[in-house]
Scaffold this active site. Structure first.
Site, PDB file in Angstrom:
ATOM      1  N   TYR A  17     -22.520 -18.041  -1.948  1.00 34.68           N
ATOM      2  CA  TYR A  17     -23.202 -18.726  -1.295  1.00 34.68           C
ATOM      3  C   TYR A  17     -22.156 -19.816  -0.306  1.00 34.68           C
ATOM      4  O   TYR A  17     -22.639 -19.747   0.815  1.00 34.68           O
ATOM      5  CB  TYR A  17     -23.975 -19.957  -2.491  1.00 34.68           C
ATOM      6  CG  TYR A  17     -24.316 -21.105  -1.790  1.00 34.68           C
ATOM      7  CD1 TYR A  17     -25.396 -21.207  -0.841  1.00 34.68           C
ATOM      8  CD2 TYR A  17     -23.737 -22.344  -1.931  1.00 34.68           C
ATOM      9  CE1 TYR A  17     -26.020 -22.232  -0.056  1.00 34.68           C
ATOM     10  CE2 TYR A  17     -24.121 -23.403  -1.522  1.00 34.68           C
ATOM     11  CZ  TYR A  17     -25.294 -23.613  -0.573  1.00 34.68           C
ATOM     12  OH  TYR A  17     -25.530 -24.642  -0.126  1.00 34.68           O
TER      13      TYR A  17
ATOM     14  N   THR B 117     -22.561 -27.666   3.932  1.00 40.40           N
ATOM     15  CA  THR B 117     -22.251 -28.426   2.477  1.00 40.40           C
ATOM     16  C   THR B 117     -20.902 -28.559   2.138  1.00 40.40           C
ATOM     17  O   THR B 117     -19.914 -27.984   2.750  1.00 40.40           O
ATOM     18  CB  THR B 117     -22.794 -27.068   1.516  1.00 40.40           C
ATOM     19  OG1 THR B 117     -22.335 -27.609   0.264  1.00 40.40           O
ATOM     20  CG2 THR B 117     -22.407 -25.848   1.962  1.00 40.40           C
ATOM     21  N   ASP B 118     -20.613 -29.501   1.271  1.00 41.43           N
ATOM     22  CA  ASP B 118     -19.292 -29.758   0.795  1.00 41.43           C
ATOM     23  C   ASP B 118     -18.450 -28.688   0.203  1.00 41.43           C
ATOM     24  O   ASP B 118     -17.344 -28.384   0.083  1.00 41.43           O
ATOM     25  CB  ASP B 118     -19.145 -30.956  -0.155  1.00 41.43           C
ATOM     26  CG  ASP B 118     -19.902 -30.782  -1.472  1.00 41.43           C
ATOM     27  OD1 ASP B 118     -20.578 -29.771  -1.647  1.00 41.43           O
ATOM     28  OD2 ASP B 118     -19.863 -31.865  -2.219  1.00 41.43           O
ATOM     29  N   GLU B 119     -19.441 -27.568  -0.096  1.00 38.52           N
ATOM     30  CA  GLU B 119     -19.047 -26.350  -0.908  1.00 38.52           C
ATOM     31  C   GLU B 119     -18.167 -25.534   0.094  1.00 38.52           C
ATOM     32  O   GLU B 119     -17.243 -24.614  -0.544  1.00 38.52           O
ATOM     33  CB  GLU B 119     -19.979 -25.492  -1.606  1.00 38.52           C
ATOM     34  CG  GLU B 119     -20.807 -26.551  -2.660  1.00 38.52           C
ATOM     35  CD  GLU B 119     -21.627 -25.344  -3.597  1.00 38.52           C
ATOM     36  OE1 GLU B 119     -21.215 -24.357  -3.717  1.00 38.52           O
ATOM     37  OE2 GLU B 119     -22.512 -25.912  -3.994  1.00 38.52           O
TER      38      GLU B 119
ATOM     39  N   LYS C  53     -22.387 -20.043   3.647  1.00 38.02           N
ATOM     40  CA  LYS C  53     -22.443 -21.489   4.601  1.00 38.02           C
ATOM     41  C   LYS C  53     -21.536 -21.700   5.296  1.00 38.02           C
ATOM     42  O   LYS C  53     -21.361 -22.176   6.585  1.00 38.02           O
ATOM     43  CB  LYS C  53     -22.688 -22.612   3.400  1.00 38.02           C
ATOM     44  CG  LYS C  53     -23.990 -22.350   2.742  1.00 38.02           C
ATOM     45  CD  LYS C  53     -25.247 -22.768   3.596  1.00 38.02           C
ATOM     46  CE  LYS C  53     -25.675 -23.925   4.099  1.00 38.02           C
ATOM     47  NZ  LYS C  53     -26.558 -24.159   4.832  1.00 38.02           N
TER      48      LYS C  53
END
Ligand code: NAD
Length: 336
Positions: free
Chosen positions: A152, A128-130, A156
């Site tokens: 989260y 993810t970009d997160e 990731k």
């Protein structure tokens, strides 16, 4: 014709099920077979796989990616893995992070070990970009180091780095994708678009976090799935590929669009206390995927959003039961 046997983890969730429907649909490749491995958490929905349930090239295994006794024998029967399975909701990770570490980190490690042991050809890890954290201007390239801000995103980032290390240490063909915020049909109503649409369709108020100025880049699931397929079929081992959508919007402008699409007004919006550590803006530079793989988002956001709202309007039996669950979004919190 010899078939590539693909194990898809989390294939009963939002993006995973769309990937499977696309692969086994009329426009998908005819030389692949798919096994879905999914634990059927609250986010999964069996009906999302109805379209492919009768395909001779489809198989469903209900099981946990953290269980080596399930994962090992299954991976031994496959050529490739596309790994979607995860706990995916930031708000849930703030109230309880244990399951995020277990599934996202430990589960990925179990899969990678089995992939190594059984000589899996290609392992696509969906990240993810997160993992990059918040940036005020510009876009993150794949060279940017990770700087996550929620449990989260940290889980990731840990799984993403672990996957890359299995390439560096063991030469496993691992490819990592880092995508922006997905939207589309069949998404459990807890993230901002399906949550707001489902609440508005029920004539209820929607909760908007903080000042509503957090910015996200919106990626239609069709584009994301095409990007993942490009990475699976043409990507390089050990590489990271950003997959962006090309439509940056702050949550206020997004809410405006959703109110309009659902025939509702700002009276139905309630500003609520901001999420802890809420990242202000994510943005990925997807020029590497464009140059190397020919990736480009194609879905027009206005069209994609209208189709998504229409789908929720026409498929209430898919999402309505979730809005009455005790821990579901009826009592819950907004999210991106
Ligand atoms: P989702 O929550 O809709 O689906 C996750 C699926 O994983 C569910 O079917 C669930 O049952 C399954 N699962 C959870 N724990 C499991 C376990 N222990 N064993 C087996 N299956 C398990 O998630 P999604 O939105 O489809 O996201 C898919 C992937 O894409 C995730 O890895 C997520 O981090 C990543 N991602 C999503 C977005 C987004 O906007 N939705 C953005 C960036 C990255």
């Amino acid at each position: 014709m010899s078939q590539t046997r693909i194990l898809v983890t989390g294939g009963a969730g939002f993006i995973g099920s769309h990937y499977v429907r696309t692969l086994l649909g009329p426009l998908g490749p005819d030389d692949v077979s798919v096994t879905v491995l999914d634990a059927f958490t609250y986010a999964a929905n069996r009906a999302s796989l109805d379209e492919v349930a009768d395909s001779p090239r489809f198989r469903l295994v209900v099981g946990d990616i953290c269980d080596p006794d399930v994962v090992g024998p299954l991976i031994a029967e496959h050529d490739q893995v596309v790994h979607f399975a995860a706990e995916s909701h930031v708000d849930r990770s703030l109230s309880s992070s244990a399951e995020f570490v277990r599934t996202n980190v430990m589960g990925t490690q179990v899969l990678l070990d089995a992939a190594l042991q059984h000589g899996i050809g290609t392992f696509v890890h969906v990240s993810t970009d997160e993992v990059y954290g918040s940036i005020s201007t510009g876009s993150c390239s794949e060279e940017q180091s990770v700087n996550p801000n929620s449990p989260y995103a940290a889980s990731k980032a840990a799984s993403d780095l672990l996957a890359l290390v299995y390439h560096r240490s063991h030469d496993l063909d691992v490819r990592v994708t880092r995508c922006s915020n997905n939207y589309g049909h069949h998404q459990y109503p807890e993230k901002i678009i399906p949550l707001f649409v489902s609440l508005l369709l029920q004539g209820r108020k929607v909760p908007l976090y903080g000042d509503g100025m957090n910015v996200r880049d919106w990626l239609h699931i069709d584009d994301h799935v095409r990007g993942i397929e490009l990475v699976r079929t043409r990507g390089r081992a050990g590489e990271i590929y950003n997959i962006g959508g090309g439509t940056e919007l702050d949550n206020r402008r997004l809410t405006e669009r959703l109110l309009e699409a659902c025939g509702a007004s700002w009276d139905q919006v309630e500003y609520v206390t901001d999420r802890k550590g809420h990242d202000r803006r994510y943005s990925v530079d997807w020029s590497k995927a464009h140059t190397e793989l020919g990736y480009k988002p194609q879905k027009d956001f206005t069209e994609g959003l209208a189709e998504t709202v229409a789908w929720y309007r026409d498929n209430r039996d898919w999402w309505e039961p979730a809005t009455t669950e005790a821990d579901g979004p009826a009592t819950g919190t907004p999210a991106c």
